[in-house]
Write an enzyme that holds these catalytic residues in place. Sequence first.
Site, mmCIF file in Angstrom:
data_model
loop_
_atom_site.group_PDB
_atom_site.id
_atom_site.type_symbol
_atom_site.label_atom_id
_atom_site.label_comp_id
_atom_site.label_asym_id
_atom_site.label_seq_id
_atom_site.Cartn_x
_atom_site.Cartn_y
_atom_site.Cartn_z
ATOM 1 N N PHE A 138 20.595 -15.873 26.558
ATOM 2 C CA PHE A 138 21.075 -15.183 27.752
ATOM 3 C C PHE A 138 22.473 -14.669 27.462
ATOM 4 O O PHE A 138 23.358 -15.438 27.099
ATOM 5 C CB PHE A 138 21.104 -16.117 28.969
ATOM 6 C CG PHE A 138 21.619 -15.421 30.206
ATOM 7 C CD1 PHE A 138 20.787 -14.599 30.958
ATOM 8 C CD2 PHE A 138 22.937 -15.554 30.602
ATOM 9 C CE1 PHE A 138 21.269 -13.936 32.087
ATOM 10 C CE2 PHE A 138 23.422 -14.899 31.732
ATOM 11 C CZ PHE A 138 22.581 -14.089 32.476
ATOM 12 N N ASP A 223 28.679 -15.862 21.153
ATOM 13 C CA ASP A 223 28.753 -15.768 22.608
ATOM 14 C C ASP A 223 29.201 -17.129 23.137
ATOM 15 O O ASP A 223 28.415 -18.055 23.287
ATOM 16 C CB ASP A 223 27.402 -15.367 23.209
ATOM 17 C CG ASP A 223 27.485 -15.220 24.737
ATOM 18 O OD1 ASP A 223 28.507 -15.639 25.313
ATOM 19 O OD2 ASP A 223 26.531 -14.700 25.342
ATOM 20 N N LYS A 252 33.507 -16.835 31.593
ATOM 21 C CA LYS A 252 33.408 -17.907 32.594
ATOM 22 C C LYS A 252 34.664 -18.781 32.769
ATOM 23 O O LYS A 252 35.394 -18.629 33.725
ATOM 24 C CB LYS A 252 32.200 -18.775 32.288
ATOM 25 C CG LYS A 252 30.880 -18.042 32.541
ATOM 26 C CD LYS A 252 29.700 -18.987 32.591
ATOM 27 C CE LYS A 252 28.461 -18.313 33.135
ATOM 28 N NZ LYS A 252 27.619 -17.634 32.157
#
Length: 405
Positions: A138, A223, A252
């Site tokens: 993802f 990532d 995040k």
Amino acid sequence: MNQKAVDYAADSAVMQTYGRAEIGFLRGEGCWLESDSGEKYLDCASGIAVNTLGHSHPHLVAALTEQAGKLWHTSNLYRIPGQEIVAKMLASLSGLDQVFFCNSGAEATEAAVKIARRAAYEKGEPERMTILCATGAFHGRTLGMLAATDRPVFRTGFGPMPAGFDHVSFGNLNALRAALGPLVAAVMVESVQGEGGAKQVPDGYLAGVREAADEFGALVIADEVQAGIGRTGRLFSYEDTGIKPDIVALAKGLAGGFPIGAVIASKAVGAAMTPGTHGSTFGGNPLAMAAAKAVLEILGEDGFLADVRERAAYLDTALHQLQTQFPAMIEALSGRGFLRGIRLHDSVDLPALVNRLRDDHLLTVPAADNTLRLLPPLTIHRDEIDLAITKLVTALTAMAPRDDQ
Ligand SMILES: *Cc1c(COP(=O)(O)O)cnc(C)c1O
């Protein structure tokens, strides 16, 4: 119970892109959130790995309030002093050289892909465009990043997918080597797949990725949007493996709750990005930079991450005890640090468990593979870990088949 401050109307004007719980929060402190009806919830979700230092951390509140009184936004047409500072911090912490700032994870991974392709182009290899991603990955919700995931749940109905993305079996080096070649610009990897179920790549995998990418002339994009910024007990989750990616995507947890994204690149790769090649109106604005600087200052304090690792080990022990106690419900544990997954047997209803825990005032996050995700603030105390485990025991006991009781 107090009167709710806001009524959540059945005809809400908010687009229904989330199956939202009927609960809203008005304030928070540390690992605790207070709902609009005055009830306290233990937060083991951290806004999905965002509230690195919990809620209302005094250093973050002071940094953001001070900046809010001075200057909010100017644009990237001018130097932004905070950007210069945070870029230097990220470069020195990663051993890489240049940073591009944006506002979210998908923007960071998307920029990482653009940088990798442009670097190949500038090297005289314009045909190197393919990005290799893992099954179950993802990387965000833009069209480009939908092409980077292979999961129909995210992609269905949004075609056509942009070309130039291929998928190789998660954690399988042979599959990766077979897919590498003269058309591959980069391998994009999550060392712990967050949405994929807090799934860690096998030992040695990242070193193998680095070696294979070098051999075939491809770049490595890490990532770190979910696993980075201390979540695994290291600032970057790949640190333990000793590898150095060419490009790192962050978002995040980087500003502890303020929207931010960042891409760190080596000089060789970043040099491909010249004025006009990429941009962002809000990216790296003074407010985001004040928040990110404050987060990095705390994470950089002597012993902070060592202490995170100790408390994460404490959680790990407790989770193993839980697994021993509920063998018919818990199939496996996954992840590390404070990015943990409890994979449940197919017979266990994951949404029902998440709801039950929330009713008992513990916030958790579901993930793929019938996995319950625990993502507490890095500042969670041992007694709060104990409380979370107690609530898990209660919920699992209530839902257990007979032989687990
Ligand atoms: C959440 C996430 C993203 C996307 O971040 P957004 O801020 O939601 O766009 C990308 N990659 C990983 C690994 C993530 O966990």
